[in-house]
Design a protein around this motif. Structure first.
Motif, PDB file in Angstrom:
ATOM      1  N   SER A  83      44.503  68.738  78.092  1.00 49.29           N
ATOM      2  CA  SER A  83      45.350  69.329  79.124  1.00 49.29           C
ATOM      3  C   SER A  83      45.411  68.439  80.353  1.00 49.29           C
ATOM      4  O   SER A  83      44.522  67.617  80.583  1.00 49.29           O
ATOM      5  N   ASN A  84      46.450  68.620  81.141  1.00 49.21           N
ATOM      6  CA  ASN A  84      46.576  67.878  82.391  1.00 49.21           C
ATOM      7  C   ASN A  84      45.384  68.155  83.299  1.00 49.21           C
ATOM      8  O   ASN A  84      44.951  69.306  83.450  1.00 49.21           O
ATOM      9  N   ARG A  85      44.829  67.096  83.880  1.00 49.32           N
ATOM     10  CA  ARG A  85      43.782  67.220  84.903  1.00 49.32           C
ATOM     11  C   ARG A  85      42.601  68.076  84.429  1.00 49.32           C
ATOM     12  O   ARG A  85      42.063  68.889  85.159  1.00 49.32           O
ATOM     13  N   GLU A  86      42.206  67.857  83.183  1.00 56.75           N
ATOM     14  CA  GLU A  86      41.025  68.524  82.642  1.00 56.75           C
ATOM     15  C   GLU A  86      40.105  67.500  81.992  1.00 56.75           C
ATOM     16  O   GLU A  86      40.573  66.526  81.386  1.00 56.75           O
ATOM     17  N   LEU A  87      38.811  67.724  82.110  1.00 56.04           N
ATOM     18  CA  LEU A  87      37.810  66.821  81.556  1.00 56.04           C
ATOM     19  C   LEU A  87      36.921  67.563  80.569  1.00 56.04           C
ATOM     20  O   LEU A  87      36.625  68.744  80.752  1.00 56.04           O
ATOM     21  N   SER A  88      36.487  66.861  79.547  1.00 50.69           N
ATOM     22  CA  SER A  88      35.455  67.393  78.663  1.00 50.69           C
ATOM     23  C   SER A  88      34.113  67.312  79.386  1.00 50.69           C
ATOM     24  O   SER A  88      34.018  66.807  80.508  1.00 50.69           O
ATOM     25  N   ILE A  89      33.067  67.789  78.739  1.00 49.46           N
ATOM     26  CA  ILE A  89      31.713  67.592  79.261  1.00 49.46           C
ATOM     27  C   ILE A  89      31.182  66.278  78.688  1.00 49.46           C
ATOM     28  O   ILE A  89      31.114  66.107  77.469  1.00 49.46           O
ATOM     29  N   ALA A  90      30.834  65.356  79.572  1.00 42.44           N
ATOM     30  CA  ALA A  90      30.382  64.018  79.162  1.00 42.44           C
ATOM     31  C   ALA A  90      28.858  63.980  79.087  1.00 42.44           C
ATOM     32  O   ALA A  90      28.186  64.171  80.107  1.00 42.44           O
ATOM     33  N   PRO A  91      28.279  63.732  77.909  1.00 45.20           N
ATOM     34  CA  PRO A  91      26.815  63.654  77.769  1.00 45.20           C
ATOM     35  C   PRO A  91      26.300  62.273  78.185  1.00 45.20           C
ATOM     36  O   PRO A  91      26.152  61.369  77.354  1.00 45.20           O
ATOM     37  N   ALA A  92      26.029  62.104  79.464  1.00 40.19           N
ATOM     38  CA  ALA A  92      25.765  60.777  80.025  1.00 40.19           C
ATOM     39  C   ALA A  92      24.616  60.054  79.336  1.00 40.19           C
ATOM     40  O   ALA A  92      24.692  58.842  79.083  1.00 40.19           O
ATOM     41  N   LEU A  93      23.543  60.764  79.030  1.00 40.67           N
ATOM     42  CA  LEU A  93      22.382  60.115  78.425  1.00 40.67           C
ATOM     43  C   LEU A  93      22.700  59.618  77.015  1.00 40.67           C
ATOM     44  O   LEU A  93      22.282  58.527  76.618  1.00 40.67           O
ATOM     45  N   TYR A  94      23.438  60.399  76.257  1.00 38.78           N
ATOM     46  CA  TYR A  94      23.825  59.986  74.903  1.00 38.78           C
ATOM     47  C   TYR A  94      24.815  58.821  74.944  1.00 38.78           C
ATOM     48  O   TYR A  94      24.728  57.886  74.139  1.00 38.78           O
ATOM     49  N   LEU A  95      25.775  58.885  75.858  1.00 33.31           N
ATOM     50  CA  LEU A  95      26.732  57.791  76.004  1.00 33.31           C
ATOM     51  C   LEU A  95      26.019  56.479  76.289  1.00 33.31           C
ATOM     52  O   LEU A  95      26.293  55.439  75.682  1.00 33.31           O
ATOM     53  N   THR A  96      25.092  56.525  77.229  1.00 38.58           N
ATOM     54  CA  THR A  96      24.391  55.308  77.644  1.00 38.58           C
ATOM     55  C   THR A  96      23.469  54.795  76.552  1.00 38.58           C
ATOM     56  O   THR A  96      23.382  53.580  76.322  1.00 38.58           O
ATOM     57  N   ASP A  97      22.785  55.699  75.862  1.00 40.44           N
ATOM     58  CA  ASP A  97      21.919  55.271  74.759  1.00 40.44           C
ATOM     59  C   ASP A  97      22.727  54.634  73.632  1.00 40.44           C
ATOM     60  O   ASP A  97      22.293  53.659  73.008  1.00 40.44           O
ATOM     61  N   ALA A  98      23.899  55.198  73.344  1.00 39.73           N
ATOM     62  CA  ALA A  98      24.745  54.636  72.288  1.00 39.73           C
ATOM     63  C   ALA A  98      25.188  53.223  72.645  1.00 39.73           C
ATOM     64  O   ALA A  98      25.107  52.302  71.826  1.00 39.73           O
ATOM     65  N   LEU A  99      25.654  53.044  73.877  1.00 39.53           N
ATOM     66  CA  LEU A  99      26.091  51.712  74.300  1.00 39.53           C
ATOM     67  C   LEU A  99      24.932  50.725  74.271  1.00 39.53           C
ATOM     68  O   LEU A  99      25.067  49.591  73.783  1.00 39.53           O
ATOM     69  N   LYS A 100      23.780  51.157  74.755  1.00 38.24           N
ATOM     70  CA  LYS A 100      22.608  50.279  74.792  1.00 38.24           C
ATOM     71  C   LYS A 100      22.208  49.844  73.384  1.00 38.24           C
ATOM     72  O   LYS A 100      21.929  48.656  73.149  1.00 38.24           O
ATOM     73  N   TYR A 101      22.205  50.781  72.434  1.00 39.51           N
ATOM     74  CA  TYR A 101      21.807  50.434  71.067  1.00 39.51           C
ATOM     75  C   TYR A 101      22.805  49.467  70.437  1.00 39.51           C
ATOM     76  O   TYR A 101      22.412  48.494  69.780  1.00 39.51           O
ATOM     77  N   LEU A 102      24.081  49.709  70.650  1.00 39.41           N
ATOM     78  CA  LEU A 102      25.097  48.801  70.124  1.00 39.41           C
ATOM     79  C   LEU A 102      24.936  47.400  70.694  1.00 39.41           C
ATOM     80  O   LEU A 102      24.987  46.401  69.963  1.00 39.41           O
ATOM     81  N   ARG A 103      24.747  47.295  71.997  1.00 36.39           N
ATOM     82  CA  ARG A 103      24.663  45.985  72.647  1.00 36.39           C
ATOM     83  C   ARG A 103      23.402  45.241  72.236  1.00 36.39           C
ATOM     84  O   ARG A 103      23.403  44.019  72.077  1.00 36.39           O
TER      85      ARG A 103
END
Length: 230
Positions: A83-103
């Motif tokens: 929807s316009n101007r709506e955000l999901s809930i972003a799981p910051a710790l999971y996002l960062t762990d995923a990026l870190k593991y990939l890198r």
């Protein structure tokens, strides 16, 4: 509420490859297939998870080989689901762990590995959701090494809880692929608003970035050179 859920779209080549590898080599639990393209989902047909990880393709005109991580949402008009101007809930710790593991483990594949900014749908659900993507063309979606990298990363997220000691932040500025934010190791990043979406940020959207990042952010990170001269 069940624990982590792995979701993929049945017509997504990369998603199918990632899930096939997960089932054959890692963890075959908590996987669901969507008959509807996930970006456009408004109804949730499964048990509500603590976190949903979407195994997905990434498409861009450049065709650049990439492994990306982000949460969905729209700072302005919804052009690709949600929807316009709506955000999901972003799981910051999971996002960062995923990026870190990939890198740390797959930088030798010849793929750019980065966060993407918050973009596209879905936005209708009240549980954390994130995408891990293989891009940016069919050649990469069929690359078993790239899809294996994502499958292994998802398995690590299932097996190991994220590091809760990292302070959580939201981000502003820069381009779509968040190259500077992707190098940050001292913070866990939730929603990121790029330079091109800054005109859509007002008090309402700022509060949504804060309330829809989990855990709640304590800091704001700004890429000053990526803000423009306005």
């Amino acid at each position: 509420m069940q624990d982590l859920l792995i979701l993929y779209y049945e017509k997504d080549v990369a998603g199918e490859n990632i899930v096939k590898i997960l089932r054959e080599n890692f963890n075959d639990q908590w996987i669901e297939k969507s008959e509807e393209e996930i970006l456009y989902m408004n109804e949730w047909p499964f048990d509500e998870p603590s976190v949903c990880i979407v195994a997905s393709r990434h498409k861009s005109e450049s065709g650049m080989p990439s492994l990306t991580v982000h949460s969905p949402g729209n700072f302005g008009k919804a052009e690709s689901g949600g929807s316009n101007r709506e955000l999901s809930i972003a799981p910051a710790l999971y996002l960062t762990d995923a990026l870190k593991y990939l890198r740390e483990n797959f930088s030798n594949l010849g793929y750019e590995i980065s966060f993407e900014v918050t973009h596209h749908g879905p936005t209708a659900f009240d549980f954390p959701i994130m995408f891990i993507e293989v891009g940016s063309s069919e050649e990469q979606w069929k690359d078993i090494k790239a899809c294996s990298a994502v499958a292994e990363t998802i398995d690590k997220l299932i097996e190991n809880k994220p590091d809760k000691r990292l302070p959580v932040a939201i981000g502003f500025g820069g381009g779509h692929y968040c190259r500077k934010f992707s190098r940050i190791e001292d913070y866990a990043l939730g929603h990121i608003c790029p330079k091109y979406n800054l005109p859509n940020i007002d008090e309402e959207m700022l509060q949504k970035m804060i309330s829809r990042t989990f855990p709640g952010p304590e800091f704001t990170l700004v890429e000053k050179k990526g803000l423009g001269k306005e």
